[in-house]
Design a protein around this motif. Sequence first.
Motif, short mmCIF file in Angstrom:
data_model
loop_
_atom_site.label_atom_id
_atom_site.label_comp_id
_atom_site.label_asym_id
_atom_site.label_seq_id
_atom_site.Cartn_x
_atom_site.Cartn_y
_atom_site.Cartn_z
N GLY A 166 42.66 50.14 51.89
CA GLY A 166 43.11 50.75 50.63
C GLY A 166 43.11 52.26 50.68
N SER A 167 43.69 52.86 49.63
CA SER A 167 43.78 54.32 49.55
C SER A 167 42.40 54.95 49.53
N ALA A 168 41.43 54.26 48.93
CA ALA A 168 40.09 54.84 48.84
C ALA A 168 39.54 55.18 50.22
N VAL A 169 39.85 54.34 51.21
CA VAL A 169 39.36 54.57 52.57
C VAL A 169 40.26 55.55 53.31
N GLY B 167 44.75 49.23 42.55
CA GLY B 167 44.22 47.90 42.25
C GLY B 167 42.93 47.88 41.48
N GLY B 168 41.88 48.45 42.07
CA GLY B 168 40.55 48.26 41.50
C GLY B 168 40.03 46.91 41.92
N ILE B 169 38.93 46.48 41.31
CA ILE B 169 38.29 45.24 41.75
C ILE B 169 39.09 44.00 41.31
N SER C 171 42.07 46.90 35.28
CA SER C 171 41.93 47.42 36.64
C SER C 171 41.11 48.72 36.61
N THR C 172 40.20 48.87 37.58
CA THR C 172 39.32 50.04 37.58
C THR C 172 39.30 50.73 38.93
N PRO C 173 40.46 51.24 39.40
CA PRO C 173 40.45 51.89 40.71
C PRO C 173 39.55 53.13 40.71
N ASN C 174 38.99 53.44 41.88
CA ASN C 174 38.04 54.52 41.98
C ASN C 174 38.69 55.83 42.38
N ASN C 175 39.96 55.76 42.75
CA ASN C 175 40.59 56.89 43.39
C ASN C 175 41.94 57.08 42.71
N LEU D 158 39.25 46.13 53.24
CA LEU D 158 38.34 47.26 53.46
C LEU D 158 38.48 48.23 52.29
N SER D 159 37.37 48.47 51.60
CA SER D 159 37.42 49.35 50.45
C SER D 159 36.27 50.35 50.49
N ASP D 160 36.05 51.04 49.37
CA ASP D 160 34.99 52.07 49.37
C ASP D 160 33.67 51.52 48.82
N ILE D 161 33.56 50.21 48.75
CA ILE D 161 32.34 49.57 48.26
C ILE D 161 31.92 48.51 49.28
N TYR E 25 31.72 42.77 46.32
CA TYR E 25 31.89 42.53 44.88
C TYR E 25 30.50 42.47 44.24
N PHE E 26 30.30 43.30 43.23
CA PHE E 26 29.00 43.41 42.55
C PHE E 26 29.07 42.79 41.15
N ASP E 27 27.90 42.54 40.57
CA ASP E 27 27.88 41.99 39.20
C ASP E 27 28.33 43.03 38.17
N LYS E 28 28.34 44.31 38.55
CA LYS E 28 28.94 45.38 37.74
C LYS E 28 29.35 46.52 38.67
N ASN E 29 30.15 47.44 38.15
CA ASN E 29 30.68 48.50 39.01
C ASN E 29 29.54 49.31 39.67
N PRO E 30 29.44 49.26 41.00
CA PRO E 30 28.33 49.95 41.67
C PRO E 30 28.44 51.48 41.57
N HIS E 31 29.63 51.98 41.24
CA HIS E 31 29.76 53.43 41.08
C HIS E 31 29.24 53.90 39.71
N GLU E 32 29.04 52.94 38.82
CA GLU E 32 28.53 53.31 37.49
C GLU E 32 27.10 52.86 37.27
N THR F 52 42.33 43.28 41.21
CA THR F 52 43.38 42.78 42.12
C THR F 52 42.75 42.18 43.38
N LYS F 53 41.55 42.66 43.76
CA LYS F 53 40.86 42.07 44.92
C LYS F 53 40.39 40.67 44.57
N LEU F 54 39.94 40.50 43.33
CA LEU F 54 39.49 39.16 42.90
C LEU F 54 40.69 38.21 42.78
P1 ADP Z 1 41.03 50.53 47.24
O1 ADP Z 1 41.79 51.82 47.27
O2 ADP Z 1 40.17 50.32 48.43
O3 ADP Z 1 41.91 49.35 46.92
P2 ADP Z 1 40.05 50.66 44.49
O4 ADP Z 1 39.58 52.00 44.00
O5 ADP Z 1 41.37 50.16 44.01
O6 ADP Z 1 39.94 50.66 46.07
O7 ADP Z 1 38.94 49.51 44.10
C1 ADP Z 1 37.59 49.62 44.44
C2 ADP Z 1 36.80 50.13 43.24
O8 ADP Z 1 36.61 49.09 42.28
C3 ADP Z 1 35.38 50.55 43.58
O9 ADP Z 1 35.32 51.84 44.14
C4 ADP Z 1 34.69 50.49 42.22
O10 ADP Z 1 34.67 51.75 41.60
C5 ADP Z 1 35.56 49.55 41.40
N1 ADP Z 1 34.81 48.43 40.84
C6 ADP Z 1 34.82 48.09 39.51
N2 ADP Z 1 34.02 47.02 39.28
C7 ADP Z 1 33.49 46.65 40.48
C8 ADP Z 1 32.61 45.58 40.89
N3 ADP Z 1 32.11 44.69 40.01
N4 ADP Z 1 32.27 45.49 42.21
C9 ADP Z 1 32.80 46.37 43.11
N5 ADP Z 1 33.65 47.39 42.77
C10 ADP Z 1 34.00 47.55 41.48
#
Ligand code: ADP
Length: 292
Positions: free
Chosen positions: A25-28, A221-223, A212-216, A177-180, A183-190, A225-227
């Motif tokens: 992903g873009s985050a990496v 996507g955020g988490i 969607s909650t992208p970090n970058n 491959l992402s920046d986390i 998958y966590f029970d809540k956003n690990p960046h918060e 679209t990965k789910l």
């Molecule tokens: P990529 O560019 O790798 O696709 P994204 O920024 O789209 O990455 O998605 C990854 C982000 O999703 C994480 O950095 C994190 O901030 C966010 N996120 C929100 N909720 C969660 C969660 N429950 N577990 C992991 N990541 C989460």
Amino acid sequence: MNTNTNTNTKPKTKNNTKRVVIKVGSAVLTDNNNIAKERMLNLVSMISGLRKTYDVILVTSGAVAAGYSTLKLDKSKQIGKKALAAAGQPILMTAYKKKFDIYDIDTAQILLTEDDFDSRKRTKMFQEIIDAHLTHDILPIVNENDITSTPEQQFGDNDQLSAVVAHATNAEILVILSDIDGYFDKNPHEYQDAKIFKTMSKIPEQALLDESTPNNSFATGGIVTKLKAANFLIRHGRKMLLCNGFDLSAAESFLLENKHTLGTLFLPEEEAKKSSESASKKSAENAIKKES
Ligand code: ADP
């Protein structure tokens, strides 16, 4: 995802090796509005190692960010984003080519939209292109063609695109491959106390509906679209590993040593049952050994 990824016509695999799809992903791949060259080199080096065991297909983001390094357009506007993607695609591919050349790996570029999977005929054509590349030892690099396509024709994110690619190409596993770390029970960046899920075979309905909650700023996507990608794959009997793209050791030890150290492994229910049965059998055997 409304796609026709029927895999009745199983693609040929070179020397019967297994297939893996790696999505980055873009985050990496992005650092301060530029391509993160060192991380890209680490990824390329890992792929070079994986190719001894697997046929590898790479799905990559990063074109819009790469475009932004030469063209400062507003990526939140539709045309700005398309123009950036068009400018960035050759920059991204050149950066990859330079690094894959070090390992003497030839690459091919495939730009796709969701429409490319809307019939068996088109899915088969895609499978045959991938087969042609892999049998000739070429690494296919896939990205969404978001330049001339309309929103209706797009996946909108490379997570879901990579899941469809993994299914259509009969891959053993998709590794995201992402920046986390997973998958966590809540956003690990918060939340510092967020807990990682080691394995998962059923994704809660609500989690698929979250925003969607992208970090970058270049991520789409955020988490969620990965789910959605994981949900699509486990429903089709396939696996997905979501793990860290800054430190590739979790991906490498899983793929090369079959060791699940870190990262969330999404498994079809049947497989999850089997692996938990064999884990409890092992611990019972260990307990018996200790007693005797
Ligand atoms: P990529 O560019 O790798 O696709 P994204 O920024 O789209 O990455 O998605 C990854 C982000 O999703 C994480 O950095 C994190 O901030 C966010 N996120 C929100 N909720 C969660 C969660 N429950 N577990 C992991 N990541 C989460």
